[in-house]
Design an enzyme around this catalytic site. Structure first.
Site, PDB file in Angstrom:
ATOM      1  N   ASP A  99      69.632 -11.214  28.131  1.00 61.31           N
ATOM      2  CA  ASP A  99      70.548 -12.140  28.781  1.00 61.31           C
ATOM      3  C   ASP A  99      71.735 -11.337  29.307  1.00 61.31           C
ATOM      4  O   ASP A  99      72.280 -10.492  28.593  1.00 61.31           O
ATOM      5  CB  ASP A  99      71.040 -13.170  27.755  1.00 61.31           C
ATOM      6  CG  ASP A  99      71.065 -14.567  28.323  1.00 61.31           C
ATOM      7  OD1 ASP A  99      71.726 -14.740  29.358  1.00 61.31           O
ATOM      8  OD2 ASP A  99      70.446 -15.455  27.735  1.00 61.31           O
ATOM      9  N   GLU A 255      70.071 -17.921  36.327  1.00 64.48           N
ATOM     10  CA  GLU A 255      70.374 -19.299  35.945  1.00 64.48           C
ATOM     11  C   GLU A 255      71.292 -19.841  37.035  1.00 64.48           C
ATOM     12  O   GLU A 255      72.504 -19.666  37.009  1.00 64.48           O
ATOM     13  CB  GLU A 255      71.078 -19.361  34.576  1.00 64.48           C
ATOM     14  CG  GLU A 255      71.166 -20.798  34.103  1.00 64.48           C
ATOM     15  CD  GLU A 255      72.324 -21.084  33.149  1.00 64.48           C
ATOM     16  OE1 GLU A 255      72.251 -22.085  32.439  1.00 64.48           O
ATOM     17  OE2 GLU A 255      73.313 -20.323  33.135  1.00 64.48           O
ATOM     18  N   HIS A 321      67.034 -23.456  25.535  1.00 64.65           N
ATOM     19  CA  HIS A 321      68.001 -23.677  24.457  1.00 64.65           C
ATOM     20  C   HIS A 321      69.124 -24.640  24.844  1.00 64.65           C
ATOM     21  O   HIS A 321      69.981 -24.940  24.018  1.00 64.65           O
ATOM     22  CB  HIS A 321      68.599 -22.323  24.057  1.00 64.65           C
ATOM     23  CG  HIS A 321      69.393 -21.715  25.177  1.00 64.65           C
ATOM     24  ND1 HIS A 321      68.818 -21.293  26.356  1.00 64.65           N
ATOM     25  CD2 HIS A 321      70.717 -21.505  25.324  1.00 64.65           C
ATOM     26  CE1 HIS A 321      69.756 -20.845  27.165  1.00 64.65           C
ATOM     27  NE2 HIS A 321      70.917 -20.955  26.561  1.00 64.65           N
TER      28      HIS A 321
HETATM   29  C1  NOJ Z   1      74.298 -21.147  30.224  1.00 71.30           C
HETATM   30  C2  NOJ Z   1      73.699 -20.891  28.885  1.00 71.30           C
HETATM   31  O1  NOJ Z   1      72.333 -21.151  28.938  1.00 71.30           O
HETATM   32  C3  NOJ Z   1      74.435 -21.774  27.909  1.00 71.30           C
HETATM   33  O2  NOJ Z   1      73.822 -21.799  26.642  1.00 71.30           O
HETATM   34  C4  NOJ Z   1      75.859 -21.296  27.831  1.00 71.30           C
HETATM   35  O3  NOJ Z   1      76.593 -22.184  27.025  1.00 71.30           O
HETATM   36  C5  NOJ Z   1      76.512 -21.238  29.214  1.00 71.30           C
HETATM   37  N1  NOJ Z   1      75.649 -20.685  30.230  1.00 71.30           N
HETATM   38  C6  NOJ Z   1      77.753 -20.399  29.179  1.00 71.30           C
HETATM   39  O4  NOJ Z   1      77.446 -19.047  29.105  1.00 71.30           O
END
Ligand code: NOJ
Length: 557
Positions: A99, A255, A321
């Site tokens: 990540d 993402e 998640h």
């Molecule tokens: C996306 C992540 O998947 C999530 O779990 C996180 O809280 C936020 N970005 C902030 O990094």
């Protein structure tokens, strides 16, 4: 012409490390735990592992608040553990992506600690600081987990911007020194032989110039429009690619939020030299919002499948998640848990795009219903509950029901390895309670049962590995207006597979178009026993029934 790539042919598996396997009895999953379970993952058949953050972090947001990118959170293990895990995964033919959280850091990161000290500190411009306006925040933007996206800092009488919690200040990508520091860190990880990155919240790195208010109200507004995909977004991604990523044979998965087919192509088309793919999210969020609506599901997925084909790649998923488990939301977690879990597996593994399986999905793990808010751990869940009860005056029963349906902790309970009290995840009480259904849903049992969801996922993964049509094939939708049945073909050369899915607990009649000749076709997989003598052309499908056929005669339609 199809541009074949290893990462298009991979089947990915997301590991949420703190809930995967605890090897040292502290109640928290860890890297040696992942190492011990690599053979399990190999048996499942996946070959690309994505790990949620394992870096040093005060854990305000379970590791998405990083205080040192190049250090490992001690609870997870050491850098030597990471290196061993990479080596052992590679030895088994699996790749690993990490990540990459580069929209923000922790407020404990030394850059921010320095930045907040005074206006003229060298690291001041690594973050986004502004004066207030009329005694209030610089604008009305709302953060994800809080009210305002700005927090006032008394030391320098200015506000800093945070897209997420106040513990996660946004980095200032406009500063070339910040970008250079990030590239250096990324390169250090790539030198460790990792195989790529999932780029967290990457849409937010460029904001609207001048930080304009969202129009329409005096109070904070949750509207991402001005916060994402600003004018420098593509420039930054290209710079990142050219400076670092392009030098390695890796994969990058973004993402990205609020994407359309067009904006995906703008970012993920190979000639753009930005990212390899974004996750697909629209079908997860929209179909949950719209109830269990198969028609909406196929409308969304069909638009993406047709729109991206041979233009840009994507990463479909049904679970992660941050989302409740699909078997509980769209599927059926009681009577038809097995059938519906297998149905969503069938859909995931037959779509174009690199499929991402989330830990526990392969055994049909479900949402959890904790009886008190004290059992929840997620910052977003706790903030939402607080806002409902303390600010909106919602009664506690209703507030808890909302949390049951939406909490990110639904997907974060420990991986259910067996039916022992700590579910074979740990020898002690885990950091978050286990889902009480572990006595009936667990890996040990799934592996022993040749008819389990696990066995079905194994078969699906093998199917994808042996039929490149499922990777590269053209997508065609049939029965477009059928309210319950989702039916499509994937065709590549003379390999033509037909996927038939009843996305409901009902028993609709399947009337296939006459042009589809099933007589000679081969049934590759199904989630119910099938009498091969059945005439499938006109027959009632069972609740959540899923079948994949190989059509022997390519048909002209
Ligand atoms: C996306 C992540 O998947 C999530 O779990 C996180 O809280 C936020 N970005 C902030 O990094």
């Amino acid at each position: 012409m199809t541009d074949s790539k290893w990462w298009k042919e991979s089947v990915a598996y997301q590991i949420y490390p703190r809930s995967f396997y605890d090897s040292n009895g502290d109640g928290i999953g860890d890297l040696p735990g992942i190492l011990q379970k690599l053979d399990y993952l190999k048996t499942l058949g996946v070959d690309l592992l994505w790990l949620n953050p394992i870096y040093a972090s005060p854990d305000a947001d379970n590791g998405y608040d990083i205080s040192d990118y190049l250090a490992i959170q001690p609870q997870f293990g050491t850098m030597a553990d990471v290196e061993r895990m990479i080596e052992e995964a590679h030895r088994r033919g699996m790749r690993i992506i990490m990540d990459l959280v580069i929209n923000h850091t922790s407020d404990q990161h030394p850059w921010f600690v320095e930045s907040r000290k005074s206006k003229d500190k060298p690291y001041r411009d690594f973050y986004i600081w502004r004066d207030g306006k009329d005694g209030r925040e610089p604008n009305n933007w709302q953060a994800h987990f809080n009210k305002s996206a700005w927090t006032f800092d008394e030391q320098t009488n200015q506000y800093y911007l945070h897209t997420f919690s106040p513990y996660q200040p946004d980095l200032n990508w406009e500063n070339p020194k910040l970008r250079a520091a990030l590239y250096e860190m990324i390169e250090a990880w790539l030198k460790k032989d990792i195989d790529g990155f999932r780029l967290d919240a990457i849409s937010f790195i460029s904001k609207a110039p001048g930080f304009p208010d969202h129009p329409g109200a005096d109070d904070y507004i949750f509207d991402r429009k001005n916060m994402i995909h600003g004018p420098e977004y593509h420039t930054y991604l290209r710079e990142l690619y050219q400076t670092v990523l392009s030098k390695y044979d890796i994969v990058t998965v973004g993402e990205c939020l609020d994407l359309t087919v067009e904006s995906t192509i703008e970012m993920a088309a190979p000639e753009r030299n930005e990212l390899n793919m974004p996750f697909l999210f629209e079908h997860i969020s929209e179909t949950i919002k719209c109830g269990k609506n198969p028609q909406r599901l196929k409308e969304i997925l069909t638009r993406w499948q047709l729109g991206l084909h041979q233009k840009a790649w994507s990463g479909p998923a049904f679970n992660n998640h941050d989302s409740p488990r699909v078997v509980s939301t769209f599927g059926n977690e009681t009577q038809y848990r097995e059938a519906s879990a297998k149905l969503f597996g069938t859909l995931l593994l037959t779509l174009e795009g690199t499929p991402f399986i989330y830990q526990g999905e392969e055994i049909g793990m479900t949402n959890v219903v904790f009886s008190t808010i004290a059992d929840y751990r997620d910052i977003d869940t706790l903030n939402t509950h607080h806002a409902l009860v303390e600010e909106k005056g919602v009664d506690s029963v209703t507030a808890l029901a909302t949390i049951h349906a939406t909490s990110r902790d639904n997907a974060r309970t420990p991986m259910q390895w067996d039916d022992s009290p700590h579910v074979g995840f740990s020898t002690v009480e885990p950091w978050i309670k286990v889902n009480p259904n572990y006595t009936t849903i667990n890996v040990q049992q799934s592996i022993a049962d040749s008819n389990s969801i696990f066995a079905y996922y194994q078969k699906l993964i093998q199917l994808r590995k042996t039929h490149l049509s499922l990777v590269y094939g053209e997508y065609e939708l049939f029965l477009e207006n059928h309210p319950e049945i989702y039916c499509f073909a994937r065709t590549w050369d003379d390999d033509r597979l037909l996927v038939i899915l009843n996305c409901t607990p009902r028993q609709p009649v399947l009337a296939l178009p006459a042009a589809i000749e099933l007589a000679d076709s081969e049934l590759l997989i199904s989630n119910y026993p099938v009498d091969l003598a059945d005439n499938l052309h006109l027959r009632v499908l069972r609740p959540y029934e899923a079948r994949v056929y190989r059509l022997h005669e390519p048909v002209e339609l």
